[in-house]
Design an enzyme around this catalytic site. Structure first.
Site, PDB file in Angstrom:
ATOM      1  CG  HIS A   1      41.619  83.470  33.803  1.00 19.73           C
ATOM      2  ND1 HIS A   1      43.208  83.312  33.973  1.00 19.73           N
ATOM      3  CD2 HIS A   1      41.314  82.114  34.094  1.00 19.73           C
ATOM      4  CE1 HIS A   1      43.432  81.989  34.600  1.00 19.73           C
ATOM      5  NE2 HIS A   1      42.310  81.489  34.345  1.00 19.73           N
TER       6      HIS A   1
ATOM      7  CG  ASP B   1      29.775  81.556  40.491  1.00 22.51           C
ATOM      8  OD1 ASP B   1      28.926  81.530  41.246  1.00 22.51           O
ATOM      9  OD2 ASP B   1      29.968  81.915  39.242  1.00 22.51           O
ATOM     10  N   GLY B   2      33.945  80.044  42.288  1.00 21.02           N
ATOM     11  CA  GLY B   2      34.824  79.200  42.514  1.00 21.02           C
ATOM     12  C   GLY B   2      35.385  79.195  43.957  1.00 21.02           C
TER      13      GLY B   2
ATOM     14  CD  GLU C   1      38.554  75.081  46.541  1.00 18.58           C
ATOM     15  OE1 GLU C   1      38.541  74.368  47.785  1.00 18.58           O
ATOM     16  OE2 GLU C   1      39.317  74.638  45.326  1.00 18.58           O
TER      17      GLU C   1
ATOM     18  CG  HIS D   1      36.689  80.886  33.756  1.00 18.07           C
ATOM     19  ND1 HIS D   1      38.159  80.587  33.949  1.00 18.07           N
ATOM     20  CD2 HIS D   1      36.268  81.304  34.722  1.00 18.07           C
ATOM     21  CE1 HIS D   1      38.155  80.458  35.252  1.00 18.07           C
ATOM     22  NE2 HIS D   1      37.101  80.915  35.867  1.00 18.07           N
TER      23      HIS D   1
ATOM     24  CD  GLU E   1      41.748  71.285  61.641  1.00 13.54           C
ATOM     25  OE1 GLU E   1      41.512  70.537  62.582  1.00 13.54           O
ATOM     26  OE2 GLU E   1      40.927  71.527  60.889  1.00 13.54           O
TER      27      GLU E   1
ATOM     28  CB  THR F   1      50.133  70.507  58.992  1.00 14.68           C
ATOM     29  OG1 THR F   1      50.455  69.209  58.596  1.00 14.68           O
ATOM     30  CG2 THR F   1      50.362  71.164  59.969  1.00 14.68           C
TER      31      THR F   1
ATOM     32  CE1 TYR G   1      40.685  67.262  56.853  1.00 15.95           C
ATOM     33  CE2 TYR G   1      41.310  67.135  59.094  1.00 15.95           C
ATOM     34  CZ  TYR G   1      40.422  66.507  58.021  1.00 15.95           C
ATOM     35  OH  TYR G   1      39.874  65.668  58.352  1.00 15.95           O
TER      36      TYR G   1
ATOM     37  CG  HIS H   1      49.334  65.781  70.040  1.00 16.33           C
ATOM     38  ND1 HIS H   1      49.423  67.095  70.780  1.00 16.33           N
ATOM     39  CD2 HIS H   1      48.726  64.895  71.028  1.00 16.33           C
ATOM     40  CE1 HIS H   1      48.821  66.906  71.920  1.00 16.33           C
ATOM     41  NE2 HIS H   1      48.363  65.751  72.074  1.00 16.33           N
TER      42      HIS H   1
ATOM     43  CG  HIS I   1      44.734  61.766  65.605  1.00 19.61           C
ATOM     44  ND1 HIS I   1      43.784  60.837  65.058  1.00 19.61           N
ATOM     45  CD2 HIS I   1      43.928  62.743  66.380  1.00 19.61           C
ATOM     46  CE1 HIS I   1      42.466  61.479  65.492  1.00 19.61           C
ATOM     47  NE2 HIS I   1      42.642  62.559  66.144  1.00 19.61           N
TER      48      HIS I   1
END
Length: 741
Positions: A97, A227-228, A232, A334, A482, A510, A512, A533, A545
Site C-alpha cells: 500500500h 478513514d477505515g 470500525e 491505496h 467488549e 467473546t 464481540y 457464565h 447467552h
C-alpha cells in the site's frame, strides 16, 4: 506536483498528465496553484512559514530541540526519501500500500525526527514515546522512518525484503518480528484502541510513581489512523473511553485522505469525524494541508500538548499517493504498487533524481540527529531514575520490577489451596479469590470488566476505580465495550514487561471481542481474559447467552491457552499458569494470553485436583492406580460429574480413570511418555463430558469413543433441567462407558 525541495516560493513542476480532480484537490490542500496550468506545466508554491511555535513545557522543549530541526529544503528532501523508500519497497514486493506513506510522509517525518522521544539504538527504553500506526497497511511508512532514524532492526536490505518470507518488514507491523514496533496492527481500529491502552498505562504508572521533582514516567502515545479505522466500531468504543478517562498524553493524527479500497469515502462515510470526537471528549484540530504545510502540523502537535486533560485528535487532510500524476487521490494507489511507469513519472513530478532504494547521505544526516537526541534523553532519564531509587527505595524497587518484568519472589504462594471439605462454590467466585490474592503481590496486575463486574466477580477490593484524576487505581470500568476493552487491555500488556492486565465479560460475548483476542495471541500479549457464565449452566438467560462453540473455536486459535478449571485448586492453578505465560515462562519462551472459562453454578472441591496438575494441562483426578478399564475425560463443571460417574461404575467392579483436560494446549506440550501415562493408547473405552460443542474431542476419545456434549443451541430453563434434557448427567456418562465395555 512540486515536492517543495526548491525555493523560491513559486516555480513550475512537471507533473505529466495530472488528472483534473487530482489537480483540484491538491490546489485545495495548498500543494498546487491552478492559475497557470498549461499542458503539463503547473505552477507550484511552497507554503509560507508559520510563526514560530510556542512551546509551553520543558517536556515539549526536550522533544523539539534545535539540533533535530533542519532547514525546509532538507526537511522536504527527507520527506521525499520516505516516500520513495516506501514506493520502491512496495514495487519490489509487487504488493503493498504505497498511497498512505506518500501522503503521511510529512506527519511521519515530523513525529520521528522532531517530536518523538525515542532512542533507535535502544528501542525498549522505558520512557520512550510510543508510536502506533493504526492504519497498518501503510507500514512501509514506519519501516522507512525506522530505517532512516537508525533502528538496527530495519536495514536498507530489510526494506528491500518487504513482505517476503521471514523478513523483518512483514506486510503489516508486527511487534514480535521487528524491534521498535510497539503493537501489531492491520485489522483496522485495533491500533488506535491499543494506543488508548498504552496511554492508560502511562497515566497509571505516572500517577503511582512520579514524585515532586522526580519524574520517571513521562511520555506520549502518538497514533496515525485512517478513514477505515474511524469506520470500525472498535475505534469508537476505545476513543469513548479515552475521552472519558481524559488521557491527555494520547495524540492521534487522522490521515484524512478520503479514499478507501472501494473508492472515495463519499460513497459510504460522510459523517463529521471532528464533531464525533468532540462529543467523545477529545480536543480536536484540523490541518488543512498535510502534504506541504509542515508548520501547521507542528503547531497542531504543540497545541495538543498544551491540553493535558483530554486526548487530542488532529485531522490532517492529505492527498493519498501524493506526487503520483495519475494515481494520487484514487483507490488505485491505496493497495497496489505504482509500477515502473508511474514511479518514473512520480520521480519526475517530485524532482527526485535518485535511483531505486538510493538515499542521499544528507537525509541520513538529517535523521541521525534524532538518534543522538534520544540517547541523551535516555542518559538523562537513567540519572533521574538513579536519584529516584536513592530517595524512594521501596517505590524504586517496585518500579524496576515493573519495567523489567520480574515476578516477585513467592508470588504464587499467595494462591490458596482447597480440600474437599471446603464449601463448593462457582469457579467465578474462586476467580475473585485469586484476583484479590494476587493484587497486593503483583505490582502490574490490574484490570476490569465490560459492565459486568458484579457478575464476573472481578473487582479488586483493596483498590478504587481508575478514573480521570485517579489514575493510580487499578479497577478499570470498561462499560459495555467488549471489543474496545480487549484491545485496550492488549495495549496495556504491551506497554512494558511488568503489565499483567485482565479483562472480563460473559464467555459468550467473546464474539464481540474475538478480533482483539486473536491480536493478543498474535502479538504475544499476555492478556488474561476472565470469562464467566461459561456454558448452558448459566440457565435461564437462554441460548443468546449460553456459549456452545466457543471452547472449540479458541482451542483452534494459535498461541493462546484455553483453560476451564473444575474447582478451587484448578482455578488457582490456572491463574498461576496465566501469570507465568504473561511473562513468557513457558516452553515457547514468549508471552501468550489466557482465556479462563468460569462457571456461574457451584462445583465441589475434588480431592484429586491440584495446581501442579493444571500446569500439565491434563492429569489424573481419580483412579490413577493401575491400568483402567475405561477413561472419562472432562473439564470445568463436568469434572465432578465425571468423578461421580466413575464411582458408580466402580460399584460394578469396573476400574475407571477420570482425567481433567483443563487445557488442551498445555497437555499437547507434554512429552509422549507423559501423555501416554495419562491416556494409555491401548485403553479404547473413552468418554468425554463437556457442556459445550463436542468438536475436537475425537482427538482424545478416538473414533471408537463417545463424546457427551452440546451440539445445538441451548434453552432458557433452570440449569439442572437443561443438563438433564441434553443428557449431560452422571447417568448419561455411566451408560456411555458401559456401552463401550
Amino acid at each position: 506536483m512540486e515536492a517543495l525541495l526548491n525555493t523560491p516560493a513559486t516555480m513550475p513542476c512537471v507533473a505529466g498528465q495530472l488528472k483534473p480532480r487530482v489537480a483540484a484537490k491538491a490546489a485545495q490542500l495548498g500543494g498546487l496553484r491552478r492559475s497557470s496550468i498549461k499542458g503539463s506545466q503547473i505552477a507550484c508554491r511552497r507554503p509560507s512559514l508559520a510563526k514560530q511555535r510556542l512551546v509551553m513545557s520543558v517536556r515539549a522543549v526536550a522533544a523539539v530541540e534545535e539540533e533535530t530541526k533542519v532547514d525546509e529544503k532538507t526537511a522536504m528532501l527527507a520527506i521525499n526519501a520516505i516516500r520513495f523508500l516506501s514506493i520502491d519497497g512496495v514495487n519490489k514486493a509487487n504488493s503493498g500500500h504505497p498511497g498512505l506513506p506518500m501522503g503521511c510522509a510529512p506527519m511521519g517525518y515530523i513525529l520521528y525526527n522532531e517530536y518523538m522521544q525515542h532512542n533507535p539504538k535502544h528501542p525498549k527504553w522505558f520512557n520512550r514515546d510510543r508510536f502506533v500506526l493504526s492504519a497498518g497497511h501503510g507500514c512501509m511508512l514506519q519501516y522507512s522512518l525506522m530505517h532512516l532514524t537508525g533502528y538496527e532492526s530495519v536495514s536498507l536490505e530489510d526494506c528491500k525484503q518487504f513482505r517476503q518470507w521471514e523478513s523483518k518488514t512483514p506486510g503489516h507491523p508486527e511487534n514480535f518480528e521487528t524491534e521498535g514496533i510497539e503493537v501489531t496492527t492491520g485489522p483496522l481500529g485495533q491500533g488506535i484502541a491499543n494506543a488508548v491502552g498504552l496511554a492508560a498505562a502511562e497515566a497509571h504508572l505516572a500517577a503511582r510513581f512520579n514524585k515532586d521533582g522526580h519524574t520517571v514516567v513521562d511520555h506520549y502515545t502518538y497514533c496515525i489512523l485512517g478513514d477505515g479505522c474511524n469506520m470500525e466500531g472498535i475505534s469508537n468504543e476505545a476513543c469513548s473511553l479515552a475521552g472519558h478517562w481524559g488521557l491527555g498524553k494520547l495524540i492521534a493524527l487522522y490521515d484524512d485522505n478520503k479514499i478507501s479500497i472501494d473508492g472515495h469515502t463519499e460513497i459510504s462515510f460522510t459523517e463529521d469525524v471532528n464533531a464525533r470526537f468532540e462529543a467523545l471528549g477529545w480536543h480536536v484540530q484540523t490541518v488543512k494541508d498535510g502534504n506541504t504545510d509542515l508548520d501547521s502540523i507542528r503547531h497542531a502537535i504543540d497545541e495538543a500538548k498544551k491540553v493535558t486533560d483530554k486526548p487530542s485528535m488532529i485531522k490532517v487532510s492529505t492527498l493519498i499517493g501524493y506526487g503520483s500524476p495519475n494515481k494520487a487521490d484514487t483507490h488505485g494507489v491505496h493497495g497496489s504498487p505504482l509500477g515502473a511507469d508511474e514511479t518514473k513519472l512520480t520521480r519526475e513530478a517530485l524532482k527526485w533524481p535518485y535511483g531505486e532504494f538510493e538515499i542521499p547521505e544528507e537525509v541520513y544526516d538529517a535523521f541521525g540527529a534524532a538518534g543522538k537526541k534520544g540517547q541523551a534523553l535516555e542518559d538523562e532519564w537513567n540519572k533521574t531514575l538513579e536519584e529516584y531509587c536513592g530517595k524512594y527505595k521501596e517505590e524504586g524497587e517496585e518500579f524496576k520490577t515493573l519495567i523489567n518484568g520480574v515476578l516477585p519472589d513467592g508470588w504464587a504462594d499467595e494462591l490458596p489451596t482447597f480440600t474437599e471439605k471446603d464449601k463448593g462454590i462457582a469457579t467465578r467466585l474462586h476467580s475473585q479469590t485469586m484476583l484479590n490474592a494476587l493484587a497486593p503481590v503483583l505490582p502490574g496486575f490490574w484490570g476490569g470488566s465490560a459492565d459486568l463486574a458484579p457478575s464476573n466477580m472481578t473487582l479488586m477490593k483493596m483498590y478504587g476505580d481508575f478514573q480521570k484524576g485517579q489514575y493510580q487505581e487499578k479497577n478499570l470500568r470498561y462499560g459495555v465495550r467488549e471489543h474496545g476493552m480487549g484491545a485496550i487491555a492488549n495495549g496495556i500488556a504491551l506497554h512494558n514487561p511488568g503489565m499483567i492486565p485482565y479483562c472480563a465479560t460473559f464467555f459468550n460475548f467473546t464474539d464481540y471481542m474475538r478480533g482483539a483476542i486473536r491480536m493478543s495471541a498474535l502479538s504475544r500479549a499476555g492478556t488474561i481474559f476472565v470469562m464467566t457464565h461459561d456454558s448452558i449452566g448459566l440457565g435461564e438467560d437462554g441460548p443468546t447467552h449460553q456459549p456452545i462453540e466457543h471452547l472449540a473455536s479458541f482451542r483452534a486459535m494459535p498461541n493462546i491457552l484455553m483453560m476451564r478449571p473444575g474447582d478451587g485448586n484448578e482455578t488457582a492453578g490456572c491463574y498461576k499458569v496465566a501469570v507465568e505465560n504473561n511473562r513468557g515462562i513457558n516452553q515457547k519462551g514468549y508471552g501468550r494470553p489466557t482465556i479462563l472459562a468460569l462457571s456461574r453454578q457451584g462445583v465441589p472441591n475434588l480431592p484429586g485436583t491440584s495446581k501442579e496438575g493444571v500446569e500439565k494441562g491434563g492429569y489424573i483426578v481419580h483412579g490413577g492406580d493401575g491400568k483402567p478399564d475405561a477413561i472419562i475425560m472432562a473439564t470445568g463443571t463436568e469434572l465432578g460429574l465425571a468423578v461421580d460417574a466413575a464411582k458408580e461404575l466402580e460399584k460394578d467392579g469396573k476400574k475407571v480413570r477420570v482425567v481433567s483436560l483443563v487445557s488442551w494446549e498445555l497437555f499437547e506440550e507434554q512429552g509422549k511418555e507423559y501423555k501416554d501415562s495419562i491416556l494409555p493408547p491401548d485403553v479404547k473405552a473413552r468418554v468425554s463430558v463437556e457442556a459445550a460443542s463436542t468438536f475436537g474431542w475425537v482427538k482424545y476419545v478416538g473414533f471408537e469413543g463417545i463424546s457427551l456434549g452440546v451440539d445445538q443451541f441451548g434453552q432458557s430453563a433452570p440449569a439442572p433441567t437443561i443438563y438433564e434434557k441434553l443428557g449431560i448427567t452422571v447417568d448419561g456418562a455411566v451408560k456411555a462407558v458401559k456401552s463401550l465395555l
